[in-house]
Design a protein around this motif. Sequence first.
Motif, PDB file in Angstrom:
ATOM      1  N   VAL A 109      31.808  35.026  44.908  1.00  0.00           N
ATOM      2  CA  VAL A 109      31.029  36.875  44.263  1.00  0.00           C
ATOM      3  C   VAL A 109      32.240  37.182  43.952  1.00  0.00           C
ATOM      4  N   THR A 110      32.939  38.179  42.770  1.00  0.00           N
ATOM      5  CA  THR A 110      33.700  38.394  42.349  1.00  0.00           C
ATOM      6  C   THR A 110      33.610  39.878  42.334  1.00  0.00           C
ATOM      7  N   ASN A 111      35.056  40.408  42.190  1.00  0.00           N
ATOM      8  CA  ASN A 111      34.923  42.132  42.155  1.00  0.00           C
ATOM      9  C   ASN A 111      36.111  42.575  41.591  1.00  0.00           C
ATOM     10  N   ALA A 112      36.386  43.575  41.070  1.00  0.00           N
ATOM     11  CA  ALA A 112      37.586  44.382  40.347  1.00  0.00           C
ATOM     12  C   ALA A 112      37.660  45.419  41.701  1.00  0.00           C
ATOM     13  N   CYS A 113      38.401  45.860  41.872  1.00  0.00           N
ATOM     14  CA  CYS A 113      39.121  46.447  43.006  1.00  0.00           C
ATOM     15  C   CYS A 113      40.949  47.253  43.082  1.00  0.00           C
TER      16      CYS A 113
END
Length: 276
Positions: A109-113
């Motif tokens: 899982v990847t995300n921008a945060c």
Amino acid sequence: MCLGQIQEIVNAIQQKGSFAPEYGIILGSGLGGLADELESPIFVNYNDLPGFPISTAPGHMGRFVFGTLAGHRVVCMQGRLHYYEGHPMSSLALPVRVMQQLGIRALIVTNACGGVNLDFEVGDLMLIEDHINFMGTNPLIGPNADEFGPRFFDMSTAYNKTLREVARKAAASLSVPLRQGIYLGYTGPNYETPAEIRAFRILGADAVGMSTVPEVLAAAHCGLPVLAISLITNMAAGITEKRLDGDHVIEIANSRALVLRSLVKQIVADIPPQLI
């Protein structure tokens, strides 16, 4: 959704081709370009699948991409679902369950945060060690789907230790600095207030975002090992005087996407076959 409804979606996907992905990869805001690097890609739009929700977030394509990455069969979710889009929280478990039924043996899982830790900087990558669910709800509330997992399940190893070690070694081999920390899930769609960020820091959060937690809960429920990496695209509210802006988040994500993509490719290449 029950197993029968999920199987309908799986059957619709299989009609597009014979897929047997080893790994699932959920691509965060501005990070969808990894799917463009798959060899022999096959695209399956969400709106072609019966009962599958549509992704409406900016920069999210709204499709599965099947292909080969670093010598392994993968399925990328190029466009995730968010609670703030108005989807029922239970719908956020659906893509994970679909990928699990397709046969994946691990989920990345990847995300921008936003960065909460004052030592972090914009552009940093953070390996998620654990999370705090501050969304006020859970995708597994309601009747339990026994075919996927037990009513009550352990979360102490939700972020797989072996996968985290693979990620650390992969980052070192690429000379990519990799932070480690705690991700706090927040509903959005607004960014957090400075007071909330101060409170989250006291709670132990290093980063804050509007995704990931529901997907990890769904994965843990059905026994999928998870690796999660955040890209810090902005420092959270109140840390600097800069106004928070969605376009800027995408801009930073695009500028650092190549680094994250290289890291994920190396991780996929290095996952040990005996993981499960």
